[in-house]
Every structure is written in structure tokens, then in C-alpha cells.
Design an enzyme around this catalytic site. Structure first.
Site, PDB file in Angstrom:
ATOM      1  N   GLN A  30      -1.331  -1.151  -3.906  1.00 40.76           N
ATOM      2  CA  GLN A  30      -1.428  -1.529  -2.505  1.00 40.76           C
ATOM      3  C   GLN A  30      -2.836  -2.025  -2.163  1.00 40.76           C
ATOM      4  OE1 GLN A  30      -0.289   2.300  -0.895  1.00 40.76           O
ATOM      5  NE2 GLN A  30      -1.590   3.258  -2.443  1.00 40.76           N
ATOM      6  N   GLU A 104      -0.434  12.199  -6.415  1.00 39.73           N
ATOM      7  CA  GLU A 104      -0.718  10.961  -5.699  1.00 39.73           C
ATOM      8  C   GLU A 104      -0.588   9.809  -6.688  1.00 39.73           C
ATOM      9  OE1 GLU A 104      -1.624   7.783  -3.930  1.00 39.73           O
ATOM     10  OE2 GLU A 104      -1.853   9.465  -2.534  1.00 39.73           O
ATOM     11  N   ASP A 136       3.529   9.337 -10.123  1.00 40.01           N
ATOM     12  CA  ASP A 136       4.598   9.041  -9.165  1.00 40.01           C
ATOM     13  C   ASP A 136       5.306  10.338  -8.767  1.00 40.01           C
ATOM     14  OD1 ASP A 136       7.528   6.813  -9.223  1.00 40.01           O
ATOM     15  OD2 ASP A 136       6.766   8.223  -7.720  1.00 40.01           O
ATOM     16  N   GLY A 137       5.294  10.641  -7.489  1.00 42.78           N
ATOM     17  CA  GLY A 137       5.904  11.877  -7.012  1.00 42.78           C
ATOM     18  C   GLY A 137       7.401  11.945  -7.282  1.00 42.78           C
ATOM     19  N   ASP A 154       3.514  13.843   2.057  1.00 43.23           N
ATOM     20  CA  ASP A 154       2.460  13.204   2.852  1.00 43.23           C
ATOM     21  C   ASP A 154       2.311  11.772   2.356  1.00 43.23           C
ATOM     22  OD1 ASP A 154      -1.152  13.808   3.212  1.00 43.23           O
ATOM     23  OD2 ASP A 154       0.271  12.513   4.289  1.00 43.23           O
ATOM     24  N   THR A 156       3.039   7.346   2.513  1.00 43.52           N
ATOM     25  CA  THR A 156       3.085   6.171   3.371  1.00 43.52           C
ATOM     26  C   THR A 156       4.510   6.054   3.920  1.00 43.52           C
ATOM     27  OG1 THR A 156       3.334   5.087   1.211  1.00 43.52           O
ATOM     28  CG2 THR A 156       1.239   4.818   2.315  1.00 43.52           C
ATOM     29  N   PRO A 161       5.932   1.833  -2.976  1.00 43.84           N
ATOM     30  CA  PRO A 161       6.128   2.979  -3.883  1.00 43.84           C
ATOM     31  C   PRO A 161       6.703   4.200  -3.189  1.00 43.84           C
ATOM     32  CG  PRO A 161       3.782   2.659  -3.388  1.00 43.84           C
ATOM     33  CD  PRO A 161       4.511   1.471  -2.814  1.00 43.84           C
TER      34      PRO A 161
HETATM   35  N1  SAM Z   1      -0.763  10.283   6.736  1.00 40.69           N
HETATM   36  C1  SAM Z   1      -0.332   9.136   6.153  1.00 40.69           C
HETATM   37  C2  SAM Z   1       0.903   8.616   6.821  1.00 40.69           C
HETATM   38  O1  SAM Z   1       1.646   9.367   7.408  1.00 40.69           O
HETATM   39  O2  SAM Z   1       1.079   7.412   6.864  1.00 40.69           O
HETATM   40  C3  SAM Z   1      -0.154   9.330   4.680  1.00 40.69           C
HETATM   41  C4  SAM Z   1      -1.446   9.404   4.068  1.00 40.69           C
HETATM   42  S1  SAM Z   1      -1.528   9.433   2.328  1.00 40.69           S
HETATM   43  C5  SAM Z   1      -2.932   8.485   2.097  1.00 40.69           C
HETATM   44  C6  SAM Z   1      -0.198   8.454   1.722  1.00 40.69           C
HETATM   45  C7  SAM Z   1      -0.227   8.337   0.218  1.00 40.69           C
HETATM   46  O3  SAM Z   1       1.083   8.299  -0.355  1.00 40.69           O
HETATM   47  C8  SAM Z   1      -0.892   7.039  -0.275  1.00 40.69           C
HETATM   48  O4  SAM Z   1      -2.142   7.326  -0.830  1.00 40.69           O
HETATM   49  C9  SAM Z   1       0.091   6.463  -1.303  1.00 40.69           C
HETATM   50  O5  SAM Z   1      -0.549   5.930  -2.439  1.00 40.69           O
HETATM   51  C10 SAM Z   1       0.929   7.703  -1.623  1.00 40.69           C
HETATM   52  N2  SAM Z   1       2.230   7.413  -2.223  1.00 40.69           N
HETATM   53  C11 SAM Z   1       3.100   6.439  -1.873  1.00 40.69           C
HETATM   54  N3  SAM Z   1       4.182   6.469  -2.695  1.00 40.69           N
HETATM   55  C12 SAM Z   1       3.975   7.495  -3.579  1.00 40.69           C
HETATM   56  C13 SAM Z   1       4.733   8.041  -4.666  1.00 40.69           C
HETATM   57  N4  SAM Z   1       5.921   7.524  -5.012  1.00 40.69           N
HETATM   58  N5  SAM Z   1       4.237   9.118  -5.321  1.00 40.69           N
HETATM   59  C14 SAM Z   1       3.034   9.660  -4.968  1.00 40.69           C
HETATM   60  N6  SAM Z   1       2.247   9.170  -3.955  1.00 40.69           N
HETATM   61  C15 SAM Z   1       2.728   8.105  -3.264  1.00 40.69           C
END
Ligand code: SAM
Length: 300
Positions: A30, A104, A136-137, A154, A156, A161
Site C-alpha cells: 500500500q 501485521e 498475513d493475518g 485492527d 484497514t 489485503p
Molecule cells: N485504526 C485503523 C483503522 O481502523 O482504519 C487501522 C490501523 S492499522 C495501521 C491497519 C493495519 O492493517 C495496516 O497496517 C495494514 O497493513 C494491516 N493489514 C491489512 N490487511 C492485513 C492482513 N491481511 N493481515 C495483517 N495485517 C493487515
């Protein structure tokens, strides 16, 4: 002075004035920006969506973490999916947990957040109970045999992803990893400008969990400000907390809060009528709801 604004949703968007762009970087997953904004200080932006900001991150992180961890009788093992800014990890570590694992997907988010937004994680990554995994979660939860007391999603919004983090298979794997006694909370978007996403997440969670509860709070940097989280469990109803017990547990943490209190926790589940109607929640004796508002239209 330039401004940052997210894309319009239902003809609505908000903008902030930007003093400086500290980083603008394309990772394998991203676009990552850290902006120095006038109203909220330094802000993390991913793919043009505001994620967290120094001046108001406590609202989101306290409501994401303290609601489930004080609803659970004795949370010891916590898994955070996403959360690369470290704000959720920090709040989880304020509780007497034995393990706080964060998975993450984007290592650049963790690296740039620790470098440019250190006040958000505030040393959490150095805590011996913290296990920060880059991965990857979805795959992590699918392949793990480990059990957790609380699972925090928590992520995106459900794009890129993160799409599968709001999916049926992921919620099925979540149920298995919570072992019948734990609870999950996912950020579930704005009830005003992302209502379909919220309804979809609730419907899918209800396939796997008998208890599904949405709660709301006000997040200044997010589209529409009113934001939702949705909790799910086989055994714990986070809307029914013992206020006195939560107060003494919170006091024992010795972690000051800017938004969360046990009374705010309980009130956050008392949803306004338009939202109850939109979520087709059963009538518990409150007055009949007005027809749900149509974004951009005055209330009828
Ligand atoms: N508070 C924010 C919101 O509600 O929009 C979320 C903040 S946090 C930075 C979101 C994180 O989710 C990002 O850093 C992103 O890279 C991560 N993310 C997205 N898809 C993911 C996945 N499949 N596995 C793990 N992390 C993921």
C-alpha cells in the site's frame, strides 16, 4: 497550506490542513504517508485513508482494547491482526496479559510508525510479552493451533489485503482460535457512510457466533466521526459488564485513559434508534425509530 482529504463517501468527506509530508512511500502492499497535520499532529495514512493520529489515537485504541479485555474475566493471551502503528499493542500490554501477539502484513508500517509516530506505540514493541510478527493475518489464523482469549482485528477497511479479514472463512478460523470461551472485536467502519460494510460484517459474524454486539464512539479523524466496533463471542456478552468490577480492574491497571470509562463502555452499546433500525435490531421497548436517514438528505 495543502490539505489532505479522503475520497468522498455518499458525497461527504472531511479534510485536514497539512503542515508537512514526513514520508510518502509505496510498500509492496500500500501507499504509506505520514503527514504533520494542523488539527491532529502526525497522522498515518494508508492508501489515502486516515488510520491513526497522535492527538486522537487514544479514542480508537482504548475502545478497541479496553472494552473486550475488561469484558473478558481474565484475558491472558491476546492476538492483534493488523495494528502496525502499535497503539493497540500498547493498550493490551497495560493489562496483565502473558502474551500480546501482533500479526501485521506490512513491515514498512511498523518501521515507519516506530520512527515517525513513536508516541503511539510508546515502547510497546520492547515489552518482553510482545510478539510482533510480520505476516498475513488470514494465513496466521488459518494455520495456527494456538488458542487466544481475545482477538482484535485492527485492520484497514475491507479493501486490498484486508478484504478477507471481514470474510466467512476468517471468522470461522477466529471461532476455532477462541476455543468457545474468548471474544473477538473488529473495527467495523462508519455507521453513517459505511453502513453496508457494518451490516455485512455483523451478518457474517452471526453465522459463527451466537453473541454479536456493535458499539460506537466518536473518532475525530475518521470519515463521519461516528465509528463502530463489532464484538462476537460464544460465551461473553461485552454489553453486560459489571461496572464496579470493571472500575476496580481499570484502576488496578494504573493506566490513565482519555476516552474509556466503564460507564462509556456500557453506553457505547446503547445504539441510537436510526442505527438500531438500519441494523434491524429487535425492539426493546424504546419508541419506534424514525425512518433511517439517507446520506445527504435532511432527517424526515
Ligand atoms: N485504526 C485503523 C483503522 O481502523 O482504519 C487501522 C490501523 S492499522 C495501521 C491497519 C493495519 O492493517 C495496516 O497496517 C495494514 O497493513 C494491516 N493489514 C491489512 N490487511 C492485513 C492482513 N491481511 N493481515 C495483517 N495485517 C493487515
Amino acid at each position: 497550506m495543502r490539505e489532505f482529504a479522503e475520497p468522498f463517501r455518499h458525497g461527504w468527506r472531511q479534510a485536514v490542513e497539512v503542515r508537512a509530508t514526513l514520508v510518502d512511500f509505496q510498500s509492496p502492499f500500500q501507499r504509506i504517508q505520514v503527514l504533520d497535520t494542523v488539527p491532529f499532529g502526525r497522522m498515518l495514512v494508508l492508501d489515502d485513508a486516515a488510520q491513526t493520529a497522535e492527538a486522537e489515537e487514544y479514542v480508537y485504541h482504548e475502545m478497541l482494547v479496553h472494552v473486550p479485555l475488561l469484558a473478558h474475566p481474565d484475558p491472558r493471551r491476546v492476538l492483534i491482526i493488523g495494528g502496525g502503528d502499535g497503539g493497540a499493542l500498547r493498550r493490551v500490554l497495560a493489562h496483565p496479559v502473558t502474551l500480546a501477539r501482533q500479526v501485521e502484513i506490512d513491515g514498512d508500517v511498523v518501521r515507519l510508525s516506530r520512527e515517525l509516530l513513536p508516541s503511539i506505540s510508546a515502547g510497546a514493541y520492547d515489552d518482553p510479552r510482545a510478539d510482533a510478527v510480520i505476516g498475513d493475518g488470514v494465513a496466521h489464523l488459518r494455520d495456527t493451533a494456538e488458542r487466544y482469549d481475545v482477538l482484535l482485528i485492527d485492520s484497514t477497511d475491507p479493501v486490498g489485503p484486508a478484504v478477507e479479514l471481514f470474510g466467512d472463512a476468517f471468522y470461522r478460523d477466529a471461532r476455532r482460535a477462541l476455543g468457545g470461551t474468548g471474544l473477538l472485536v473488529t473495527q467495523s467502519g462508519s455507521p453513517l457512510v459505511m453502513l453496508d460494510e457494518l451490516k455485512a460484517a455483523r451478518a457474517l459474524l452471526a453465522r459463527h457466533f451466537p453473541i454479536v454486539r456493535t458499539y460506537v464512539c466518536s473518532i475525530p479523524a475518521y470519515p463521519g466521526v461516528l465509528w463502530s466496533f463489532t464484538a462476537a463471542s460464544e460465551a461473553i456478552d461485552p454489553a453486560r459488564i459489571d461496572l464496579a468490577a470493571a472500575r476496580s480492574r481499570l484502576r488496578a491497571l494504573g493506566a490513565p485513559t482519555g476516552y474509556y470509562t466503564p460507564a462509556v463502555h456500557a453506553a457505547a452499546f446503547a445504539l441510537p434508534n436510526f442505527l438500531r433500525a438500519a441494523l434491524e435490531m429487535d425492539d426493546d421497548g424504546d419508541p419506534a425509530p424514525l425512518p433511517p436517514p439517507v446520506p445527504g438528505q435532511p432527517p424526515r
